[in-house]
Write a protein that holds these residues in place. Structure first.
Motif: not given
Length: 297
Positions: A135-138, A198-203, A223-226, A263-268
């Motif tokens: 699930p994600s916001g909207a 493998y490395l999975i990098i989540v943005f 929160i959604s990506v977490s 630019q709209n992606e930030k490493l989480l």
């Protein structure tokens, strides 16, 4: 020290005291006029702002052109369709929850991976598809999962992270922080970044881009990506794969540039994924009991 007689003479010769009956009313008048002027200006400004708000509101309500602009600007990012009937669950492990608990409880963070144990990319893809059901916001789905298997890119990522982690451990982290990490036996050397297949990098996407080029707000994106990352961890575990959750401090911009992400992606988080090495060891940890983590009402 002045004598009483000298003080009387001094007061008698003081111009201010001699004409205080004139000075004090004049001073009071000037002060009253200044305060009233400030109050009048504030009231006028407030009335002007209120009038502008009312005028703007009236224009929006009566001007059809403005209505069209507003409606177009604030259209939902999802199509406005009729809801469909929920069909109910069709897949589950067991209705007691015991199997999933055993699966999740068996997971451990792995820092030593088997170097030559192959993992099919199809398995990784299925796990990421599972994460994408989160699930994600909207329903903005604000995630990007970058899967790295190229050895040269993994080496560059390791160099970026180890350079920053050396500074983190030696300068940036507090004494208490490094003390708390000591039982886990971690340091700035990150061999698992090149050992894991493998490395999975989540943005997280802090905003999206609409088809018309306008920004689309992503609500609760972290929160959604977490949540999606949690589902990914469970999916990897269910596929028999080991993983590690890492949060490379101060490495996000460099890794984003390396992977040419927008630019709209930030490493989480960054997840090394593979199979544990035969000689892998993990900390002897105990998890909190149910009474420690659940409160019933």
């Amino acid at each position: 020290m002045f004598t009483f007689t000298e003080l009387r003479l001094l007061c008698a010769e003081s111009i201010f005291l001699k004409y205080s009956g004139y000075f004090l009313p004049l001073l009071l008048f000037i002060l009253t006029k200044y305060v009233w002027k400030r109050f009048a200006c504030s009231s006028a400004n407030a009335a002007r702002i209120q009038k502008e708000v009312i005028d703007t509101s009236n224009n929006i309500q009566t001007d059809a052109t403005n209505d069209e602009i507003i409606e177009d600007e604030y259209r939902p990012h999802l199509p406005e369709l009729e809801h469909v009937a929920y069909r109910g669950l069709i897949e589950w492990l067991d209705k007691s929850g015991d199997k999933f608990f055993k699966l999740a409880n068996d997971r451990r963070s792995i820092r030593k991976f088997a170097k030559n144990k192959h993992v099919d990319i199809e398995v990784i893809e299925k796990c990421i598809l599972a994460a994408g059901t989160s699930p994600s916001g909207a329903h903005t789905e604000p995630w990007t999962f970058c899967v790295i298997q190229d050895a040269l890119i993994k080496q560059e990522i390791r160099e970026i992270i180890e350079a920053e982690e050396y500074l983190n451990y030696s300068q940036r982290m507090s004494r208490q922080w490094t003390t708390d990490l000591r039982p886990l036996k971690t340091d700035f050397i990150k061999e698992y970044l090149t050992d894991a297949p493998y490395l999975i990098i989540v943005f997280k996407q802090v905003y999206g881009i609409r088809s018309d080029g306008m920004k689309q707000q992503h609500y609760y994106n972290e929160i959604s990506v977490s949540i999606a990352t949690g589902i990914l961890l469970c999916a990897l575990q269910s596929a028999g794969l080991n993983s590690l959750v890492t949060t490379p401090l101060n490495c996000g911009p460099a890794i984003r540039n390396l992977l040419n992400r927008p630019q709209n992606e930030k490493l989480l988080v960054l997840l090394p994924v593979g199979y544990a090495a035969d000689d892998c060891c993990v900390p002897d940890l105990q998890r909190k009991s149910l009474n420690d983590i659940m409160v019933t009402y």
